[in-house]
Write an enzyme that holds these catalytic residues in place. Structure first.
Site, mmCIF file in Angstrom:
data_model
loop_
_atom_site.group_PDB
_atom_site.id
_atom_site.type_symbol
_atom_site.label_atom_id
_atom_site.label_comp_id
_atom_site.label_asym_id
_atom_site.label_seq_id
_atom_site.Cartn_x
_atom_site.Cartn_y
_atom_site.Cartn_z
ATOM 1 N N ARG A 156 4.792 -13.430 9.323
ATOM 2 C CA ARG A 156 5.431 -12.142 9.113
ATOM 3 C C ARG A 156 6.675 -12.036 9.996
ATOM 4 O O ARG A 156 6.848 -12.797 10.951
ATOM 5 C CB ARG A 156 4.455 -11.011 9.440
ATOM 6 N N LYS A 194 3.021 0.273 10.974
ATOM 7 C CA LYS A 194 3.140 1.488 10.177
ATOM 8 C C LYS A 194 2.569 2.695 10.930
ATOM 9 O O LYS A 194 3.087 3.810 10.841
ATOM 10 C CB LYS A 194 2.415 1.293 8.847
ATOM 11 N N GLU A 253 0.866 -1.182 0.000
ATOM 12 C CA GLU A 253 0.000 0.000 0.000
ATOM 13 C C GLU A 253 0.904 1.234 0.000
ATOM 14 O O GLU A 253 1.810 1.333 0.830
ATOM 15 C CB GLU A 253 -0.888 0.011 1.239
#
Length: 626
Positions: free
Chosen positions: A332, A342, A108
């Protein structure tokens, strides 16, 4: 496999060192990084038959002789496959997708990539390259409020810097028209409807994990009415939040994502690519799978948090009868002594706890690059941690080990005095200057070249290399003690001077003229060697000593605000360090070992009249648990 002409020009030495401990990425790393003629048709099947080298084909690769020995030594090593490699090999063996492998990396564009994304990049690109496939770079730009072209550019820079080239640069917004038509098709099939409920009402109607959801009154709208309302949404007739388009799933499903999930929402916001053409935007769960299908992605690789989304991913593909991309999940990367959210990283930037996204203390790829980490070290790290199905915490010391390993073999040695005190050689002729030779890297055969260093009567040395009353086994300077000056002479301390406050300000020594390095005839053996810089020839530099950003392993799981656990010593600035004059011509992006002090690199804000060096990592791990 097709090699792009813009592949990073690394030499064979760097390639060989970068893959010494690699397994999964050994093949693609050499092919994408080594500066050999372009190879237009070269993939794993050319070299490998059932995980071993196909010896009958080796004569076809004579033009690759400079790297062939490296291929042979690595690819012939036995090692187990990770679960994704097993899946790909099973698909290829079964003839699925006609043996084709196409992955994608779908960030993104609402922030800078971090080390966790680096793992995903290496996995997606590495897996495709390993099996002669390709990888698309697709930006999931479905939320114009949070996206910016700045992030798009930084993401592309990071991927290229890591050494990878994408097959196609794509955007979810490329498919907005097609996605809209997919939504219309689902409405026509009675599988989607326009809902006027508020966000709070929708959340309540979804039920709980133990109780089924309840249908909204708008769920029974006719196909015709839904088509008209959806067209009106697209035409901009309603304000933000007035209506949404939802899929007609199963309100009793144990999977909450299947309980009439949102497909489109109204956002009157300017998009960085489509401008003001759209005022409705697809939700991630709708755009993601359909974008994969449009591109005919064979293996859609996501992190574990997307496991609950897989059922919906498959449902959309099944109902639309489009290309059957399949989603697979891996664990992850969780790294200690930092944060990977983020949102939290943005907080650190906006609240000025760090300089910017590329602050060298940040776990962002741009921050690691500015700190002096190399692409090879990050690829090595991602290879070492492997691919798993279970979440775990990786110790940042492994990442630090990888950069030490790489820089030890590539960094040029230079001398810099960070906490200076003057040393005067009282029996050395005043005004005389000699030239000493220092090799660039003793780890490389032949020393990787070298440089000349001026030597004079007055030198700067580290304050910690002298003690007024040295204890036993102190092998540096004190009255009566001798050391070798690196690449120069043996000196013996004869005395020192103090100021009015009792601080030592100057050290006096004598030297042995016959003890010069390389032609020592003194017969004297000393146990200590210290570094130095000639006072009249020294350059001044600002040196920034970076350390871990947090002083606890998992700041996100501690009580209170995660920012309360920021390491107060994560940055120490030394404004007046003395460096040897050769460092005035330091190469941006290159690593240097300041002898006995650590690995450093030139900061991006450094200037000829104000040199700034960042510490990449210390020579040894100072955080080792006792």
């Amino acid at each position: 496999m097709h090699l792009a002409a813009t592949s990073p020009p690394l030499n064979l030495g760097e390639a060989g060192r970068g893959i010494t401990n690699a397994r999964r990425f050994s093949l693609n790393f050499i092919i994408t990084a080594a500066p050999f003629p372009l190879i237009h048709s070269f993939n794993k099947s050319t070299l490998i038959a059932h995980r071993g080298i196909n010896v009958t084909n080796l004569h076809q690769l004579s033009h690759l002789s400079p790297i062939f020995a490296v291929f042979h030594s690595i690819m012939s090593e036995e090692r187990s496959l990770n679960f994704l490699e097993e899946i790909v090999e099973e698909d290829i063996a079964a003839g699925k997708y006609d043996g084709r492998v196409l992955t994608r990396f779908p960030p993104e564009p609402n922030g800078y990539l971090h080390i966790g994304h680096a793992k995903s990049i290496c996995l997606n690109f590495g897996l495709a390259l390993e099996y002669g496939g390709k990888t698309n770079l697709r930006f999931d730009d479905t939320n114009p409020v949070k996206e910016d072209i700045e992030y798009v550019d930084s993401i592309k820079e990071d991927v290229k810097w890591l050494g990878f080239e994408w097959a196609h640069e794509l955007y979810a917004s490329d498919y907005f028209d097609e996605l809209y038509e997919f939504a219309v098709e689902l409405i026509k099939k009675g599988l989607a409807y326009v809902d006027d409920s508020s966000a709070e009402e929708i959340a309540k109607q979804k039920g709980t994990p133990t109780e089924p959801g309840t249908p909204t009154a708008y769920r029974s709208r006719s196909v015709e009415e839904n088509l008209e309302l959806f067209a009106d949404m697209k035409a901009g007739k309603y304000p933000d939040g007035a209506k949404v388009l939802r899929a007609k799933g199963d309100l009793a499903s144990p999977n909450m994502h299947m309980r009439d999930p949102l497909m489109y929402r109204i956002k009157h916001a300017h998009h960085h690519r489509t401008g003001d053409k759209w005022c409705i935007y697809p939700m991630y769960d709708f755009a993601h799978g359909q974008s994969d299908a449009i591109e005919e992605i064979t293996h859609s690789i996501c992190t574990l948090e997307f496991i609950p989304h897989r059922e919906l991913y498959n449902w959309f593909i099944e109902k639309l009868e489009i290309f059957p991309s399949k989603q697979y999940e891996f664990a992850r990367l969780n790294l200690n002594y930092t944060v990977m959210s983020k949102r939290k990283l943005l907080q650190l930037v906006n609240e000025k706890y760090v300089e910017d996204w590329d602050d060298p203390r940040m776990p962002t790829i741009s921050g690691l690059r500015r700190r002096g980490y190399t692409p090879a070290s990050i690829r090595d790290f991602c290879d070492r941690i492997g691919v798993a199905k279970r979440e775990n915490m990786i110790d940042v010391s492994l990442l630090e080990f990888c950069i030490r390993e790489d820089l030890n073999k590539t960094a040029w040695r230079r001398m810099a005095v960070l906490d200076p005190i003057k040393l005067v050689i009282t029996n050395y002729p005043e005004g005389q200057t000699e030239t000493m030779f220092g090799e660039n890297n003793p780890e490389v055969e032949g020393g990787d070249g070298g440089r000349d260093m001026p030597f004079s009567r007055e030198l700067w040395i580290e304050r910690e290399d002298f003690m007024e009353e040295p204890p036993k086994k102190f092998f540096r300077l004190g009255v009566g003690l001798s050391v070798r000056l690196k690449s120069a002479y043996i000196v013996t301390c004869t005395g020192f001077e103090k100021d009015a406050a009792g601080n030592v300000t100057e050290i006096h020594c004598t030297y042995l003229p016959e003890s010069r390095s390389g032609s020592d005839k003194s017969g004297l053996v000393v146990k200590g060697t210290i570094h130095w810089v000639s006072v009249p020839h020294a350059k001044t530099a600002e040196v920034r000593l970076y350390d871990r950003l947090f002083h606890v392993e998992d700041p996100s799981n501690e009580d209170g605000d995660f920012k309360d656990y920021i390491n107060p010593n994560s940055l120490q600035i030394l404004p007046n360090a003395y460096i040897e004059n050769d460092l005035a011509n330091a190469i941006p992006g290159k690593g240097y070992q300041f002898i006995r002090k650590g690995y450093f690199t030139l900061d991006k804000h450094s200037a000829p009249d104000k040199l700034v060096f960042n510490r990449t990592v210390t020579l040894k791990d100072g955080w080792v648990k006792k």
